[in-house]
Design a protein around this motif. Sequence first.
Motif, PDB file in Angstrom:
ATOM      1  N   THR A  78      -4.454 -19.785  -8.239  1.00 27.57           N
ATOM      2  CA  THR A  78      -5.127 -19.945  -6.946  1.00 27.57           C
ATOM      3  C   THR A  78      -5.302 -21.434  -6.689  1.00 27.57           C
ATOM      4  OG1 THR A  78      -6.311 -17.856  -7.196  1.00 27.57           O
ATOM      5  CG2 THR A  78      -7.155 -19.409  -5.572  1.00 27.57           C
ATOM      6  N   GLY A  79      -4.707 -21.912  -5.569  1.00 27.04           N
ATOM      7  CA  GLY A  79      -4.766 -23.330  -5.249  1.00 27.04           C
ATOM      8  C   GLY A  79      -6.023 -23.692  -4.480  1.00 27.04           C
ATOM      9  N   VAL A  80      -6.160 -24.984  -4.188  1.00 29.86           N
ATOM     10  CA  VAL A  80      -7.332 -25.459  -3.453  1.00 29.86           C
ATOM     11  C   VAL A  80      -7.358 -24.918  -2.034  1.00 29.86           C
ATOM     12  CG1 VAL A  80      -7.593 -27.552  -4.831  1.00 29.86           C
ATOM     13  CG2 VAL A  80      -6.080 -27.571  -2.835  1.00 29.86           C
ATOM     14  N   ASN A  81      -6.212 -24.429  -1.534  1.00 32.12           N
ATOM     15  CA  ASN A  81      -6.163 -23.828  -0.205  1.00 32.12           C
ATOM     16  C   ASN A  81      -6.539 -22.353  -0.233  1.00 32.12           C
ATOM     17  OD1 ASN A  81      -3.942 -22.874  -1.564  1.00 32.12           O
ATOM     18  ND2 ASN A  81      -2.443 -23.410   0.010  1.00 32.12           N
ATOM     19  N   CYS A  82      -7.013 -21.882  -1.389  1.00 30.56           N
ATOM     20  CA  CYS A  82      -7.418 -20.481  -1.582  1.00 30.56           C
ATOM     21  C   CYS A  82      -6.254 -19.525  -1.380  1.00 30.56           C
ATOM     22  CB  CYS A  82      -8.582 -20.120  -0.654  1.00 30.56           C
ATOM     23  SG  CYS A  82     -10.111 -20.947  -1.102  1.00 30.56           S
ATOM     24  N   ARG A  83      -5.029 -19.989  -1.628  1.00 33.00           N
ATOM     25  CA  ARG A  83      -3.861 -19.113  -1.630  1.00 33.00           C
ATOM     26  C   ARG A  83      -3.457 -18.858  -3.077  1.00 33.00           C
ATOM     27  NH1 ARG A  83      -2.724 -16.698   3.086  1.00 33.00           N
ATOM     28  NH2 ARG A  83      -0.510 -16.608   2.565  1.00 33.00           N
ATOM     29  N   ARG A  84      -2.987 -17.642  -3.352  1.00 28.97           N
ATOM     30  CA  ARG A  84      -2.620 -17.252  -4.706  1.00 28.97           C
ATOM     31  C   ARG A  84      -1.100 -17.206  -4.845  1.00 28.97           C
ATOM     32  NH1 ARG A  84      -5.742 -12.278  -7.026  1.00 28.97           N
ATOM     33  NH2 ARG A  84      -7.280 -13.929  -7.346  1.00 28.97           N
TER      34      ARG A  84
END
Length: 322
Positions: A78-84
């Motif tokens: 999970t990245g800082v953009n809240c995408r997995r």
Amino acid sequence: MRPLGTWVVIGALALIGLFAARDALRGDEAPASSPAVQTLAKPPDVPPAAARPPRIAHKDRLAAELQELGAGGIVYLTGVNCRRYLLGLPALVWTTAQGLPGPDCARGRPVVSERSGLVAEQVGAETIEVSSEIWSFRFRGFSPAFKPGGTLTFVRDGRVFEWTSACPAGAATVTFRGLREIDRCPRQVRGAPPLVQELVWSGENDFAVIAGPQGVRALLVQRDGRAISLFKSVGASLSGLVASPHGRYFGARVGGSMFVFDSRRPGNLALPSGAERSTAVTWSPDERFTALASQSSIYVYPGDRPGSAVTLPLTAIELDWR
């Protein structure tokens, strides 16, 4: 001499002609406020670059190192953009073309029990919601966690409780509607210490907690009927408790950095070089390997050999391994 009205008509016609000539010279150009211009200027609907999996530098070399190490499976980042993003090991292949919706970064991560078909989530500072596809219920507490058998537990006023089905006669009950309908009531868990702040289960009777007063917190493990103190933090915060699939390892943030612990002995484990400011940790399903995320890299290594880590040029705020 022509009447005045005639000259007015002629003048109006001339003025109309001038406007027509101007528009002809401008071609198809329209004013900036024209809806047609706004529609043409609208960019096409393309996925933002941040939603696409990041490029992995030196991919072939790193994949070969992971192959030699013996690490495999799917790592969820999970990245800082809240995408997995789903990354296949050892080949380092992204299994989706775009990032999937990740957890709500503004809220706590929900816990799921496939055994009971229930999901529990912290929806307020002292409020937990447990739900299924057909039912939901809110109650006072924090740090929701499921036992492996599907029983939901929580912390209230520093004490650990469970929603048991073994309710005494006359007790107020709530019907939990998951895969089955079961009447349950809250009961305090014996053997758990006081002043509990966080809780995870590694067995039906084995668990780990962060407990203690503000400023003096300890990581305690209950395993095979024996209590072990793995770590004590004085002055620095202790939070973010996570467990490996079979409960051998635990992770917790000390002063904001993730540390790793072995349930069989006190003290934190050594980390790979460069991973001192780590943010998240997870383990392979068989617990042979650890994946640790720092501010600039993800380290994959055998749990007892951090010096053998393969360093991936990726970042994540949350990790999972399946």
